[in-house]
Design a protein around this motif. Structure first.
Motif, PDB file in Angstrom:
ATOM      1  N   ASP A  70     -38.264  15.835 -83.857  1.00  0.00           N
ATOM      2  CA  ASP A  70     -39.312  15.511 -84.570  1.00  0.00           C
ATOM      3  C   ASP A  70     -38.954  15.443 -85.893  1.00  0.00           C
ATOM      4  N   LEU A  71     -38.232  16.466 -86.422  1.00  0.00           N
ATOM      5  CA  LEU A  71     -37.892  16.465 -87.936  1.00  0.00           C
ATOM      6  C   LEU A  71     -37.191  15.108 -88.317  1.00  0.00           C
ATOM      7  N   ILE A  72     -36.100  14.640 -87.440  1.00  0.00           N
ATOM      8  CA  ILE A  72     -35.092  13.697 -87.702  1.00  0.00           C
ATOM      9  C   ILE A  72     -35.867  12.315 -87.826  1.00  0.00           C
ATOM     10  N   GLU A  73     -36.896  12.329 -86.913  1.00  0.00           N
ATOM     11  CA  GLU A  73     -37.870  11.130 -86.928  1.00  0.00           C
ATOM     12  C   GLU A  73     -38.684  10.841 -88.027  1.00  0.00           C
ATOM     13  N   LYS A  74     -39.073  11.888 -88.581  1.00  0.00           N
ATOM     14  CA  LYS A  74     -39.941  11.816 -89.717  1.00  0.00           C
ATOM     15  C   LYS A  74     -39.143  11.673 -91.076  1.00  0.00           C
ATOM     16  N   LEU A  75     -37.734  11.617 -91.185  1.00  0.00           N
ATOM     17  CA  LEU A  75     -36.904  11.206 -92.231  1.00  0.00           C
ATOM     18  C   LEU A  75     -36.929  10.027 -92.479  1.00  0.00           C
TER      19      LEU A  75
END
Length: 75
Positions: A70-75
């Motif tokens: 999820d954190l990577i997708e938000k980048l």
């Protein structure tokens, strides 16, 4: 594992990660409280003199992977 490998075990730790209607801690508690029923069922199937005690634990690894994704997708 063969039945010879299992015959010396006293306790087996089972780590689970399941999508369930029950919250994970409730599912873990339910399985641990009813592990004797699972052992009883296994005793009729496995060629062991004594079926090892079963201890269930929730594996948080999948949750951590999802958070990272999820954190990577938000980048």
């Amino acid at each position: 594992l063969s039945s010879q490998d299992l015959s010396n075990l006293l306790v087996i730790s089972i780590f689970l990660s399941i999508n369930s209607q029950l919250p994970n801690k409730d599912l873990q508690k339910f399985l641990n409280e009813n592990s004797w029923k699972i052992r009883k069922g296994l005793s009729g199937i496995l060629p062991l003199k004594r079926v090892p005690e079963l201890k269930f634990f929730y594996d948080e690894h999948i949750d951590n992977v999802r958070k990272i994704d999820d954190l990577i997708e938000k980048l």
